[in-house]
Design a protein around this motif. Sequence first.
Motif, PDB file in Angstrom:
ATOM      1  N   GLN A  28      -3.183  -7.034  58.286  1.00  0.00           N
ATOM      2  CA  GLN A  28      -1.630  -6.641  57.610  1.00  0.00           C
ATOM      3  C   GLN A  28      -0.500  -7.018  58.354  1.00  0.00           C
ATOM      4  O   GLN A  28       0.380  -5.656  57.748  1.00  0.00           O
ATOM      5  N   PRO A  29      -0.343  -6.458  59.404  1.00  0.00           N
ATOM      6  CA  PRO A  29       1.029  -6.031  60.310  1.00  0.00           C
ATOM      7  C   PRO A  29       2.565  -6.096  59.786  1.00  0.00           C
ATOM      8  O   PRO A  29       2.552  -7.478  59.090  1.00  0.00           O
ATOM      9  N   GLY A  30       3.210  -5.388  59.795  1.00  0.00           N
ATOM     10  CA  GLY A  30       4.756  -5.352  58.817  1.00  0.00           C
ATOM     11  C   GLY A  30       4.366  -4.634  57.479  1.00  0.00           C
ATOM     12  O   GLY A  30       5.261  -5.215  56.025  1.00  0.00           O
ATOM     13  N   THR A  31       3.252  -4.331  56.879  1.00  0.00           N
ATOM     14  CA  THR A  31       2.848  -4.554  55.457  1.00  0.00           C
ATOM     15  C   THR A  31       2.715  -2.889  55.094  1.00  0.00           C
ATOM     16  O   THR A  31       1.786  -2.480  56.277  1.00  0.00           O
ATOM     17  N   ILE A  32       2.968  -2.411  53.776  1.00  0.00           N
ATOM     18  CA  ILE A  32       2.674  -0.980  53.935  1.00  0.00           C
ATOM     19  C   ILE A  32       2.469  -0.493  52.216  1.00  0.00           C
ATOM     20  O   ILE A  32       2.627  -2.260  51.719  1.00  0.00           O
ATOM     21  N   VAL A  33       1.281  -0.091  52.023  1.00  0.00           N
ATOM     22  CA  VAL A  33       1.014  -0.263  50.119  1.00  0.00           C
ATOM     23  C   VAL A  33       1.612   1.861  50.179  1.00  0.00           C
ATOM     24  O   VAL A  33       1.433   2.890  50.800  1.00  0.00           O
TER      25      VAL A  33
END
Length: 395
Positions: free
Chosen positions: A65-70
Amino acid sequence: MSQSSLGQFYAYVVDVNTGRVLLDIRGNEATPSASVLKVLSVAAGLTYLPATYTATTRVFTVPSQPGTIVLKGGGDHTLSQMTKGSYTTYSKPARLETLANKVLTSWNSDQPISKIILDSSFFKGASYNPHWLASDRTNGYISHITALQVDSDRANGDQTSYAYSGYRSTDPVLKTGTLFKAALKGLAPGAKLVKGATPKDAVELTSVTSQPITTWMAHATGISDNTETEFIARHAAKAFGLPAAFTSVEPMVKTMLSSLGIDSSQLVMKDASGLAQANRVTPKMITELMQKVAQGNSALTPLESYLPVAGLGPGSMGGRFTGANAVARKFVKGKTGFIPGLYSLAGVINAKDGSRLAYSIFARSAGGKKVGWATRGALDTVATRFYSCGAGLYL
């Protein structure tokens, strides 16, 4: 011992070295605990967690999921939104700003962050105890117990600010996510905040780590921090092998007490902090634990150094033991406690005759008797008598 301000009185005192019972008034009867319960929770932390134990807040990227962080919480209530020049009640906390700056430094993509998953799954079960009042949160006594929050979810935890506020929100996780997004500056201007689990393909990008758990224990015991104690108990429960939840505290503590040879059959722990009115302990149970602490040479030994000392600040005993009771200043160590209808005090006394006493005393509104503001001073007077009589106290 017959002062009307003591209400229905409970006490159990032993000579630490000989084990001789010096006083037993309702010693085997169950009573609400108030914050004296914290000595059980901290003792469990000392038993099941190493002194070097820390909590880590992590940030992950998600290749699928490029652009996604946790943003994944590790159960650090001291994680702070404060920036340089400001400070909280917690000494040397990990800072949200530091974590965001690490992300800014490590981010190699030209694509901005469009989604931030907020993962608070380190803790389990309800986040707010059904035995607490809603006003306990809004009055600043306790926060929702979530694995992701900042400054114990105080509305304004800045000790340098005239606008300091201990009010706690209904959603510490979303509040932390909002602050983290802002700290990322131009990297996540339109990022969507979503509560959820960390995807299986997530890769850790960076992290920040809390102070050692012993720092939490000393602080929680010293100033009677409810949220901090709940966090300590959850980490201990997880290490013990149970879910990090309210329901794990009682069985964990009962196992610890049984291993010490202390009868825990009447123990009821609806929480770890003592805020719940439904908690029950016996004076004998608490005193026997304090005796083990005072004897030294065990994992529990540090607990004595965490106890507030009469007449010394900044702990909860700093302004107590005045007037005639001032003779016991510096010699009475004790965990204080108060909830409506109950005052309590338990710990260790270095008595005038050179003996060491382990004690617990409770004053309760029951049996047609009432307690009130004068009860706190009355308990100080009782503890001062213990100091003055020493091992000659026994009845």
